[in-house]
Structure formats: structure tokens, C-alpha cells
Design an enzyme around this catalytic site. Sequence first.
Site, PDB file in Angstrom:
ATOM      1  N   GLY A 286       0.836  -1.192   0.000  1.00  0.00           N
ATOM      2  CA  GLY A 286       0.000   0.000   0.000  1.00  0.00           C
ATOM      3  C   GLY A 286       0.872   1.244   0.000  1.00  0.00           C
ATOM      4  O   GLY A 286       1.919   1.274  -0.651  1.00  0.00           O
ATOM      5  N   CYS A 287       0.448   2.256   0.721  1.00  0.00           N
ATOM      6  CA  CYS A 287       1.180   3.522   0.777  1.00  0.00           C
ATOM      7  C   CYS A 287       2.651   3.306   1.134  1.00  0.00           C
ATOM      8  O   CYS A 287       2.973   2.787   2.203  1.00  0.00           O
ATOM      9  CB  CYS A 287       0.533   4.440   1.813  1.00  0.00           C
ATOM     10  SG  CYS A 287       1.510   5.888   2.236  1.00  0.00           S
ATOM     11  N   PHE A 288       3.544   3.721   0.238  1.00  0.00           N
ATOM     12  CA  PHE A 288       4.960   3.439   0.506  1.00  0.00           C
ATOM     13  C   PHE A 288       5.527   4.295   1.626  1.00  0.00           C
ATOM     14  O   PHE A 288       6.524   3.927   2.244  1.00  0.00           O
ATOM     15  CB  PHE A 288       5.830   3.491  -0.754  1.00  0.00           C
ATOM     16  CG  PHE A 288       5.738   4.708  -1.641  1.00  0.00           C
ATOM     17  CD1 PHE A 288       5.247   5.925  -1.202  1.00  0.00           C
ATOM     18  CD2 PHE A 288       6.170   4.617  -2.962  1.00  0.00           C
ATOM     19  CE1 PHE A 288       5.200   7.039  -2.038  1.00  0.00           C
ATOM     20  CE2 PHE A 288       6.118   5.717  -3.822  1.00  0.00           C
ATOM     21  CZ  PHE A 288       5.631   6.930  -3.344  1.00  0.00           C
TER      22      PHE A 288
ATOM     23  N   CYS B 206       4.184   4.628   4.476  1.00  0.00           N
ATOM     24  CA  CYS B 206       3.942   3.838   5.688  1.00  0.00           C
ATOM     25  C   CYS B 206       4.886   2.655   5.794  1.00  0.00           C
ATOM     26  O   CYS B 206       5.430   2.363   6.868  1.00  0.00           O
ATOM     27  CB  CYS B 206       2.493   3.354   5.714  1.00  0.00           C
ATOM     28  SG  CYS B 206       1.262   4.686   5.747  1.00  0.00           S
TER      29      CYS B 206
ATOM     30  N   TYR C  92      -2.765  11.313   8.000  1.00  0.00           N
ATOM     31  CA  TYR C  92      -3.188  10.433   6.905  1.00  0.00           C
ATOM     32  C   TYR C  92      -3.266   8.978   7.378  1.00  0.00           C
ATOM     33  O   TYR C  92      -4.248   8.277   7.121  1.00  0.00           O
ATOM     34  CB  TYR C  92      -2.212  10.544   5.732  1.00  0.00           C
ATOM     35  CG  TYR C  92      -2.170   9.306   4.878  1.00  0.00           C
ATOM     36  CD1 TYR C  92      -3.187   9.023   3.975  1.00  0.00           C
ATOM     37  CD2 TYR C  92      -1.128   8.378   5.028  1.00  0.00           C
ATOM     38  CE1 TYR C  92      -3.180   7.858   3.227  1.00  0.00           C
ATOM     39  CE2 TYR C  92      -1.109   7.221   4.282  1.00  0.00           C
ATOM     40  CZ  TYR C  92      -2.135   6.958   3.388  1.00  0.00           C
ATOM     41  OH  TYR C  92      -2.123   5.791   2.657  1.00  0.00           O
TER      42      TYR C  92
END
Length: 219
Positions: free
Chosen positions: A40-42, A44, A196
Site C-alpha cells: 500500500g502507501c509506501f 507507511c 493520513y
Amino acid sequence: MIARRTLKTMSLALMIGLGFFAQAKTSHAQQLETLTVAGGCFWCVEADFEKVKGVKEAVSGFAGGTTANPTYKQVTGGNTGHYEAVQITFDPAQVQVETLLSMFFRSVDPTDAGGQFCDRGASYRTAIFATPSQVNAAEAAKAQAQADLGKTVVTPVLQANTFFPADSYHQDYYKQSSVVFTRFGPKSKAKAYKAYRNACGRDATVRALWGSAAPFAGS
């Protein structure tokens, strides 16, 4: 003459010592390995794994697609085949790849084929980009994750290919002090990242799925 011979001996010993030191540093550098994962979100994934002892660096970027040197906009637009990915450089003398793979599965929802948490679309799916020497460990970690969850794990183990680092804007996002404008108002990147991550429900979802086995929930 004796003094000159002694000085020559000392100089030779110093050169040998420096040579051994340089060789040791080179040898240590050669021992570092990399593991590339998509979770997912890199931002994170990078933030999570840079906290692990033995990890020397985690770089946000893209992998798995066909477009060379893609931009963030191209990848999230869905036309490149790339995943948002993170390349983890680690010292196997301090942390084994099996440990990193286990931590990876327990930091994502590997049952979700459509993205991760609030981020939907192909570029946000999970994957492991394994080198030939990592395939067996990756498959074993996947099987263990599936057994522990009692659910089908859809995270594929793919062949490692070219990793393209994202631009500097995305690197170390979670700890930068520069201000950006977000839906939460103007914030430093570090605070925007926290807002976020919380709003996206990443930690809440992982904690609900993995319980106490989740290594990064709340980080």
C-alpha cells in the site's frame, strides 16, 4: 639505522592495519541484502521498516511494471503496471529475511486484492518481489500468514525486477518538517503523515486482523 628500520616497520604495520580495516568495511558492505515489498502507501511501509534493528535503509519507489522511470502520477494513474513499493536494505547478520517477511505480512491486510486500507487500485496492492534466493522464504512466510489468519492470502510472490526510486519529495516523508497543504490544513509532512495514517485506518485494520502479532500498529 635502527631508528630508520623501526620507523619502516611501524609504517608497514600501519599500512597493513589500514588495509585490514578497509577490507573489513568492504566485506561488511558486501554482506548487505535487499528485500522489495509492496504494502500500500509506501510512506507507511518505509516508516515501519526503518524502525527495525538491522535495517539500514528503506527507499520508497515503484516495482513490478513495464514503464521505465515512472512518475508518481503515472503509477497512481494505473497505466504502468507498477506497485508502490519499498526496497529494504538490511544486514542479515542482524535481521534475517524470514523475520522481515513475517513482519511484512503482519503489517498489511494480505487478504485484500483491491488495494490497502483507504487506498484503492492496482498500484496499492500487496506483493513481494523476491530474488531467486528469497522465493522459498517468501512462499513459506505467505503460507504461514494464511495458516495464522485462516483466510486466503492474495499477496503474490513475484520475481524481483528493476526497482525505481520515487523522487525526493516522497523519501522519508514521515519525518520531514517542510510544510504541505492537506485536507487537514497546512501541516509539516511528519504531522500530515500521522494524520493520513490515522484517517486511512491502517493501524486499526491491521490490529483488528493480526492482534498482538502486528509489529507496527500504532507507530
